[in-house]
Design a protein around this motif. Sequence first.
Motif, short mmCIF file in Angstrom:
data_model
loop_
_atom_site.label_atom_id
_atom_site.label_comp_id
_atom_site.label_asym_id
_atom_site.label_seq_id
_atom_site.Cartn_x
_atom_site.Cartn_y
_atom_site.Cartn_z
N LEU A 258 -14.01 -49.99 3.81
CA LEU A 258 -14.56 -48.69 2.98
C LEU A 258 -15.54 -49.06 2.07
O LEU A 258 -15.57 -50.14 1.54
CB LEU A 258 -13.48 -48.18 2.40
N GLU A 259 -16.42 -48.06 2.07
CA GLU A 259 -17.73 -48.03 0.83
C GLU A 259 -16.94 -47.51 -0.21
O GLU A 259 -16.35 -46.43 -0.32
CB GLU A 259 -18.81 -47.54 1.52
N LEU A 260 -17.30 -48.04 -1.54
CA LEU A 260 -16.93 -47.60 -2.66
C LEU A 260 -17.74 -46.70 -3.40
O LEU A 260 -19.07 -47.17 -3.51
CB LEU A 260 -16.64 -48.63 -3.78
N TYR A 261 -17.56 -45.40 -3.81
CA TYR A 261 -18.33 -44.47 -4.28
C TYR A 261 -18.22 -44.37 -5.74
O TYR A 261 -16.93 -44.29 -6.21
CB TYR A 261 -18.24 -43.12 -3.78
N ASP A 262 -19.19 -44.12 -6.65
CA ASP A 262 -18.81 -43.72 -8.03
C ASP A 262 -18.29 -42.59 -8.08
O ASP A 262 -17.29 -42.03 -9.15
CB ASP A 262 -20.25 -43.71 -8.84
N LEU A 263 -18.55 -41.31 -7.25
CA LEU A 263 -18.11 -40.15 -7.47
C LEU A 263 -17.81 -39.59 -5.98
O LEU A 263 -18.51 -39.73 -5.19
CB LEU A 263 -19.02 -39.43 -8.15
N THR A 264 -16.73 -38.74 -5.74
CA THR A 264 -16.38 -38.25 -4.53
C THR A 264 -16.23 -36.73 -4.79
O THR A 264 -15.22 -36.50 -5.91
CB THR A 264 -15.22 -38.71 -3.77
N ILE A 265 -16.79 -35.66 -4.41
CA ILE A 265 -16.91 -34.38 -4.74
C ILE A 265 -16.10 -33.65 -3.61
O ILE A 265 -16.38 -33.89 -2.32
CB ILE A 265 -18.38 -33.86 -4.89
N ARG B 38 -27.77 -38.70 -12.57
CA ARG B 38 -26.87 -39.71 -13.43
C ARG B 38 -26.96 -41.02 -12.72
O ARG B 38 -26.07 -41.84 -13.15
CB ARG B 38 -25.69 -39.26 -13.50
N ASP B 39 -27.67 -41.24 -11.64
CA ASP B 39 -27.53 -42.68 -11.08
C ASP B 39 -26.18 -43.00 -10.41
O ASP B 39 -25.70 -43.92 -10.62
CB ASP B 39 -27.98 -43.60 -11.96
N MET B 40 -25.46 -41.97 -9.85
CA MET B 40 -24.11 -42.08 -9.41
C MET B 40 -24.18 -42.16 -7.83
O MET B 40 -24.87 -41.08 -7.31
CB MET B 40 -23.22 -41.14 -9.92
N LYS B 41 -23.61 -43.08 -7.31
CA LYS B 41 -23.51 -43.03 -5.80
C LYS B 41 -22.42 -42.03 -5.50
O LYS B 41 -21.14 -41.97 -5.84
CB LYS B 41 -23.04 -44.54 -5.28
#
Length: 352
Positions: free
Chosen positions: A4-11, A28-31
């Motif tokens: 799995l790919e790690l994300y900074d934020l999941t909406i 905000r430079d968030m993945k």
Amino acid sequence: MHDLELYDLTIIGGGPAGLYAAFYSGMRDMKAKLIEAKEELGGRTLIYPEKMIWDVGGVTPVRCERLTRQMIDQAMTFDPTIVLGQQVCGLERLDDGTMLLKTETGERHWTRTVILALGRGVLKMAKLEIEGAERYEVSNLHYTVQELEVFRNKRVLISGGGDSAVDWANELEPIAASVTVVHRREHFGGHERNVKRMMASSARVLTPYAVKQLHGNTDGKAIEAVSIAQVNSDGQLGDTAMRLDVDAVIVNHGLRGDFGNIVNWGLDMGEWDIQANERLATSLPGVFVAGDVASYASKLHLIAGAFTDAALAVNSAKQYLEPEAYRMAYVSSHNPKFKERNLALGVAEEEA
């Protein structure tokens, strides 16, 4: 988690709040990743494509369909990952503080923070509770208005008293042969200005009344008349009915939402919302909330309010990950992220 790919934020949720969060997270430079349970983005705005939206700051009156397209286009500015057709049901906090989201169909998503932009949950229209009503859904019983022209020069009966019922009455009154609105309460729940406009128009408004029976035409494929009855003080329909000839019936009895297993995550929840503080943080660390589902003291239930919620939630998620980060992004007029884009827009304008 190696697969799995790690994300900074999941909406979670693809309505106005979720879409703006997807855009603002790029500032905000968030993945970021956005997961929507349905197969298309837009949330509740998909239900009312023909409605005119007047109350988004700086935007002149715009049809909901167009506003939805514009919100989606804006959300794609920084190329977030978009996942459609997956309803998130589970959250597992791992030893390193990251979270694993699980969907009803078995997919997994790995993230450092979450924004719940759930609206009112997975929405379904409340149906007309009259035996045999479903047979007319393929002809002239409508639960939403997709195209106003369908109702031109027709006798339209609208059942309901919320914002949508009032808006549809106002939109259809100039083009329909007649508009009759029946509502089981004396008072309407729509915006005061719109209710006043409806009451001052040629629309016939009957309260407290409700639909009692649908009468089909000779082949039984379409409604040709509706019987309505007065609603008594105990909420029951009276015995005496009034028959009205109609060409189309529109029902707006509200929406029923389903949050699924999210209600079991341990969030501080009401029947329709999730409690948050002024920074849109929930009772779960790293989980934030935005849009209609958010509940806090100064909550504003407008699309404009959903945008503000989204920005606040993203900023809080950013500082949750990086406590030393600025409280907000640079505004777009001074943000270096838009320098090349602004130059490209300037060239395009000159060429036009």
